[in-house]
Design a protein around this motif. Structure first.
Motif, PDB file in Angstrom:
ATOM      1  N   VAL A   1       0.840  -1.195   0.000  1.00  0.00           N
ATOM      2  CA  VAL A   1       0.000   0.000   0.000  1.00  0.00           C
ATOM      3  C   VAL A   1       0.876   1.247   0.000  1.00  0.00           C
ATOM      4  O   VAL A   1       0.553   2.247  -0.646  1.00  0.00           O
ATOM      5  CB  VAL A   1      -0.943  -0.014   1.215  1.00  0.00           C
ATOM      6  CG1 VAL A   1      -1.657   1.320   1.362  1.00  0.00           C
ATOM      7  CG2 VAL A   1      -1.962  -1.140   1.081  1.00  0.00           C
ATOM      8  N   ARG A   2       1.979   1.174   0.730  1.00  0.00           N
ATOM      9  CA  ARG A   2       2.914   2.303   0.782  1.00  0.00           C
ATOM     10  C   ARG A   2       3.406   2.681  -0.605  1.00  0.00           C
ATOM     11  O   ARG A   2       3.425   3.856  -0.988  1.00  0.00           O
ATOM     12  CB  ARG A   2       4.085   1.927   1.673  1.00  0.00           C
ATOM     13  CG  ARG A   2       5.190   2.964   1.765  1.00  0.00           C
ATOM     14  CD  ARG A   2       6.423   2.304   2.345  1.00  0.00           C
ATOM     15  NE  ARG A   2       7.493   3.249   2.599  1.00  0.00           N
ATOM     16  CZ  ARG A   2       8.762   2.892   2.750  1.00  0.00           C
ATOM     17  NH1 ARG A   2       9.117   1.609   2.646  1.00  0.00           N
ATOM     18  NH2 ARG A   2       9.695   3.796   2.983  1.00  0.00           N
ATOM     19  N   THR A   3       3.769   1.691  -1.402  1.00  0.00           N
ATOM     20  CA  THR A   3       4.271   1.958  -2.754  1.00  0.00           C
ATOM     21  C   THR A   3       3.201   2.589  -3.629  1.00  0.00           C
ATOM     22  O   THR A   3       3.463   3.552  -4.356  1.00  0.00           O
ATOM     23  CB  THR A   3       4.769   0.646  -3.394  1.00  0.00           C
ATOM     24  OG1 THR A   3       5.823   0.099  -2.595  1.00  0.00           O
ATOM     25  CG2 THR A   3       5.280   0.883  -4.803  1.00  0.00           C
ATOM     26  N   VAL A   4       1.980   2.056  -3.557  1.00  0.00           N
ATOM     27  CA  VAL A   4       0.902   2.558  -4.406  1.00  0.00           C
ATOM     28  C   VAL A   4       0.540   3.990  -4.025  1.00  0.00           C
ATOM     29  O   VAL A   4       0.393   4.866  -4.893  1.00  0.00           O
ATOM     30  CB  VAL A   4      -0.328   1.647  -4.325  1.00  0.00           C
ATOM     31  CG1 VAL A   4      -1.501   2.251  -5.104  1.00  0.00           C
ATOM     32  CG2 VAL A   4       0.007   0.269  -4.879  1.00  0.00           C
ATOM     33  N   LEU A   5       0.385   4.265  -2.728  1.00  0.00           N
ATOM     34  CA  LEU A   5       0.007   5.606  -2.299  1.00  0.00           C
ATOM     35  C   LEU A   5       1.107   6.623  -2.588  1.00  0.00           C
ATOM     36  O   LEU A   5       0.828   7.762  -2.989  1.00  0.00           O
ATOM     37  CB  LEU A   5      -0.333   5.616  -0.807  1.00  0.00           C
ATOM     38  CG  LEU A   5      -1.691   5.032  -0.425  1.00  0.00           C
ATOM     39  CD1 LEU A   5      -1.879   5.073   1.083  1.00  0.00           C
ATOM     40  CD2 LEU A   5      -2.819   5.787  -1.115  1.00  0.00           C
ATOM     41  N   THR A   6       2.358   6.228  -2.396  1.00  0.00           N
ATOM     42  CA  THR A   6       3.460   7.136  -2.703  1.00  0.00           C
ATOM     43  C   THR A   6       3.504   7.428  -4.200  1.00  0.00           C
ATOM     44  O   THR A   6       3.658   8.581  -4.627  1.00  0.00           O
ATOM     45  CB  THR A   6       4.799   6.541  -2.244  1.00  0.00           C
ATOM     46  OG1 THR A   6       4.750   6.277  -0.839  1.00  0.00           O
ATOM     47  CG2 THR A   6       5.948   7.498  -2.524  1.00  0.00           C
ATOM     48  N   GLY A   7       3.366   6.379  -5.013  1.00  0.00           N
ATOM     49  CA  GLY A   7       3.361   6.572  -6.462  1.00  0.00           C
ATOM     50  C   GLY A   7       2.181   7.399  -6.930  1.00  0.00           C
ATOM     51  O   GLY A   7       2.305   8.230  -7.843  1.00  0.00           O
ATOM     52  N   ALA A   8       1.019   7.200  -6.296  1.00  0.00           N
ATOM     53  CA  ALA A   8      -0.166   7.985  -6.654  1.00  0.00           C
ATOM     54  C   ALA A   8       0.061   9.458  -6.390  1.00  0.00           C
ATOM     55  O   ALA A   8      -0.250  10.319  -7.229  1.00  0.00           O
ATOM     56  CB  ALA A   8      -1.377   7.482  -5.879  1.00  0.00           C
ATOM     57  N   SER A   9       0.621   9.794  -5.225  1.00  0.00           N
ATOM     58  CA  SER A   9       0.889  11.196  -4.905  1.00  0.00           C
ATOM     59  C   SER A   9       1.907  11.788  -5.867  1.00  0.00           C
ATOM     60  O   SER A   9       1.800  12.956  -6.258  1.00  0.00           O
ATOM     61  CB  SER A   9       1.393  11.317  -3.459  1.00  0.00           C
ATOM     62  OG  SER A   9       0.383  10.980  -2.538  1.00  0.00           O
ATOM     63  N   ALA A  10       2.893  10.977  -6.264  1.00  0.00           N
ATOM     64  CA  ALA A  10       3.896  11.462  -7.210  1.00  0.00           C
ATOM     65  C   ALA A  10       3.263  11.760  -8.573  1.00  0.00           C
ATOM     66  O   ALA A  10       3.580  12.774  -9.215  1.00  0.00           O
ATOM     67  CB  ALA A  10       5.014  10.435  -7.346  1.00  0.00           C
ATOM     68  N   LEU A  11       2.367  10.882  -9.035  1.00  0.00           N
ATOM     69  CA  LEU A  11       1.688  11.124 -10.306  1.00  0.00           C
ATOM     70  C   LEU A  11       0.847  12.393 -10.254  1.00  0.00           C
ATOM     71  O   LEU A  11       0.822  13.185 -11.210  1.00  0.00           O
ATOM     72  CB  LEU A  11       0.797   9.931 -10.657  1.00  0.00           C
ATOM     73  CG  LEU A  11       1.472   8.718 -11.298  1.00  0.00           C
ATOM     74  CD1 LEU A  11       0.495   7.558 -11.374  1.00  0.00           C
ATOM     75  CD2 LEU A  11       1.995   9.065 -12.681  1.00  0.00           C
ATOM     76  N   ILE A  12       0.157  12.594  -9.142  1.00  0.00           N
ATOM     77  CA  ILE A  12      -0.662  13.797  -8.992  1.00  0.00           C
ATOM     78  C   ILE A  12       0.214  15.042  -8.987  1.00  0.00           C
ATOM     79  O   ILE A  12      -0.146  16.076  -9.571  1.00  0.00           O
ATOM     80  CB  ILE A  12      -1.503  13.709  -7.706  1.00  0.00           C
ATOM     81  CG1 ILE A  12      -2.532  12.577  -7.854  1.00  0.00           C
ATOM     82  CG2 ILE A  12      -2.212  15.027  -7.414  1.00  0.00           C
ATOM     83  CD1 ILE A  12      -3.230  12.217  -6.566  1.00  0.00           C
ATOM     84  N   ALA A  13       1.366  14.953  -8.333  1.00  0.00           N
ATOM     85  CA  ALA A  13       2.289  16.086  -8.324  1.00  0.00           C
ATOM     86  C   ALA A  13       2.748  16.430  -9.739  1.00  0.00           C
ATOM     87  O   ALA A  13       2.836  17.610 -10.119  1.00  0.00           O
ATOM     88  CB  ALA A  13       3.493  15.778  -7.435  1.00  0.00           C
ATOM     89  N   VAL A  14       3.023  15.397 -10.551  1.00  0.00           N
ATOM     90  CA  VAL A  14       3.432  15.630 -11.940  1.00  0.00           C
ATOM     91  C   VAL A  14       2.297  16.289 -12.721  1.00  0.00           C
ATOM     92  O   VAL A  14       2.497  17.265 -13.456  1.00  0.00           O
ATOM     93  CB  VAL A  14       3.852  14.303 -12.604  1.00  0.00           C
ATOM     94  CG1 VAL A  14       4.053  14.490 -14.105  1.00  0.00           C
ATOM     95  CG2 VAL A  14       5.130  13.774 -11.969  1.00  0.00           C
ATOM     96  N   GLY A  15       1.072  15.747 -12.580  1.00  0.00           N
ATOM     97  CA  GLY A  15      -0.063  16.329 -13.285  1.00  0.00           C
ATOM     98  C   GLY A  15      -0.337  17.757 -12.867  1.00  0.00           C
ATOM     99  O   GLY A  15      -0.620  18.624 -13.712  1.00  0.00           O
ATOM    100  N   ALA A  16      -0.244  18.027 -11.558  1.00  0.00           N
ATOM    101  CA  ALA A  16      -0.469  19.391 -11.073  1.00  0.00           C
ATOM    102  C   ALA A  16       0.589  20.342 -11.607  1.00  0.00           C
ATOM    103  O   ALA A  16       0.289  21.481 -11.989  1.00  0.00           O
ATOM    104  CB  ALA A  16      -0.481  19.402  -9.542  1.00  0.00           C
TER     105      ALA A  16
END
Length: 525
Positions: free
Chosen positions: A361-376
């Motif tokens: 779960v840690r990997t998925v949530l960290t990666g999700a936040s990173a993707l959102i940061a890129v999109g933002a």
């Protein structure tokens, strides 16, 4: 709007497991369920809750798409029009915990039926409303009904199904909610173009009727312990959210340092602090167990709504108005242009669950936040006359990150606390998520209006005129005489918002990665 139902599906089984392990607590008051949850009322119950789960996100996204036409036709002010969104969101955020307690006391099916009826009747009233004041009042009551549906819907499913039928029911439920998010903007855009803004609310009213009829077939259940309602905590929390939303509306017109704005912000902080103190004194009987905030891993997960879904909700609500008012696109086109962001929210949650099982779960949530940061961060490329592929560049990673996070956030919320606290953790997580969305909708309007108005003032407009025109532009109504200045100001405001969201999501990725790190057990010699 984000998927809030699935965590309730985790809440009930977790509580059942806790009762089984400890031998304490009364079982829910209900009749014996057929093997594997295959009762005669199974499919009507599933259809009722699934239809309601489509209505809830559509009541937010559809209203946002319809707002420019609605405000123009009803001749409303900027502040009055903004309350069409805020009134629903405040009630929807403040009341689920209280509605859940009411459902446990009086019956979950009863609260579900009442909630569906309120949502449908108030949607009909909005569709027939002669003024924005009537719309705002009806939307506030509609938010109360939506809170009842949210609190009771999954509980009805969890208490009336078991085994594979329960898994199927909640799979249908999650898909339905994701569908409401994904198709909301384009469906609302098509309705506005074909039949006007009132058709958006007539559709919700129409869907509520078969949902209500199916819900009458659901079995009734309640908690025989009849837990008491925390009226003092509910009043403090609701008043705090209301003061915060009033402050944001006031800031957009009078400024952030105006005495009225500062006073409202101070009142909001005080009321929320009183709410936290009241809940702390309640102990095990608390509606909102603030003691769980002392667990770093739980704190990291329940902050996900602010680092993951906050930007998603802001774009879902205000990007259609930008594309209509500044970009000159039709309501249908503006809704379709959001599909790169909304479609992944429908498609990726199941993928996220499998990915978390293989990694963590840690990997998925960290990666999700990173993707959102890129999109933002890529929102700085946004242009009012940009093509569909150019708009998809920031929206696709944004939507992918949110879709991945939605697939694991609920499980993470209850998985970071002891099983006996799983119900409280689910309730806190849902409250934080909906509260974050409510604050985001109100706060983003104030921020975008302030930044856009600053650009207009630099062009020589008075402060009052700049605030009025900027507020109208954020709601999708752009004055033709000031189109160039408003386009530049609104676009620049979205660029600034993107940078702020990128920084917030990047910080969230770092904190999530650290807080969810595996903890080594101490060595015993």
């Amino acid at each position: 709007m984000s998927t809030s139902f699935p965590s309730d599906s985790l809440r009930r089984p977790a509580q059942d497991r806790a009762r089984a392990e400890t031998g304490t607590g009364a079982a829910p008051c209900r009749g014996p369920a057929p093997a594997d949850g295959a009762g005669r009322g199974y499919w009507p119950t599933v259809v009722a809750v699934a239809a309601a789960s489509v209505m809830l996100p559509f009541s937010v996204t559809g209203a946002a798409v319809a707002l420019p036409n609605m405000a123009a036709q009803l001749g409303s002010s900027v502040g009055t029009a903004q309350w069409m969104l805020n009134a629903f969101n405040i009630a929807f955020a403040a009341l689920p915990l209280a509605a859940g307690g009411l459902a446990d006391r009086t019956g979950r099916r009863r609260v579900l039926l009442s909630g569906i009826a309120v949502v449908g009747v108030m949607s009909l009233l909005v569709a027939l409303a002669p003024s924005m004041a009537v719309v705002d009042a009806a939307r506030a009551i509609q938010g109360c009904g939506a809170a009842g549906v949210l609190a009771s819907g999954a509980a009805v499913l969890a208490d009336s199904t078991s085994g594979r039928r329960r898994q199927l029911a909640f799979g249908v439920l999650g898909t339905s909610f994701g569908t409401g998010l994904a198709i909301g903007p384009p469906a609302a855009g098509a309705l506005v173009e074909a039949a006007g803004w009132r058709a958006v609310f007539l559709l919700v009213a129409a869907v509520s009727l078969p949902a209500w009829l199916c819900a009458t077939r659901a079995p009734e259940s309640r908690n025989p312990a009849r837990p008491s309602l925390d009226l003092a905590g509910l009043a403090a929390f609701t008043a705090g959210l209301a003061c915060l939303s009033f402050a944001f509306v006031q800031a957009a017109t009078a400024g952030w340092t105006a005495p009225g704005t500062v006073l409202l912000l101070a009142a909001a902080v005080l009321l929320i602090a009183l709410f936290a103190l009241a809940e702390l004194r309640q102990g095990d009987r608390a509606m909102f167990d603030v003691r769980l905030f002392g667990r770093p891993e739980f704190l990291a997960v329940i902050c996900q709504p602010f680092t993951v879904t906050l930007g998603f909700v802001i774009l879902l609500v205000y990007l259609p108005g930008y594309l209509q008012g500044v970009g000159g696109r039709t309501t249908l086109a503006s809704g379709l242009l959001l599909l790169p962001m909304t479609a992944p929210v429908l498609l990726l949650p199941l993928v996220a669950g499998r990915l978390a099982a293989r990694t963590s779960v840690r990997t998925v949530l960290t990666g999700a936040s990173a993707l959102i940061a890129v999109g933002a961060l890529l929102l700085v490329t946004l242009r009012s006359d940009g093509s569909w592929p150019a708009l998809a560049v920031p929206l696709l990673p944004f939507g992918a990150g949110v879709g991945l996070a939605f697939g694991v956030m609920d499980n993470a919320a209850v998985g970071t606390v002891p099983v006996e606290n799983a119900g409280a953790a689910a309730g806190i997580f849902n409250t934080m998520r909906i509260t974050g969305e409510s604050v985001a909708v109100a706060g983003a309007a104030a921020l975008l209006t302030t930044l856009t108005a600053a650009r207009l003032r630099d062009g020589g407009l008075s402060a009052d005129a700049a605030a009025r025109l900027a507020g109208q532009a954020v709601q999708g109504r752009v004055a033709e005489a000031q189109h160039a200045a408003l386009a530049a100001g609104f676009t620049g405001a979205l660029h600034t918002l993107g940078l702020l969201l990128a920084a917030l999501s990047a910080l969230g990725a770092v904190l999530t990665h650290r807080a969810l790190a595996p903890r080594c057990a101490p060595e015993h010699r």
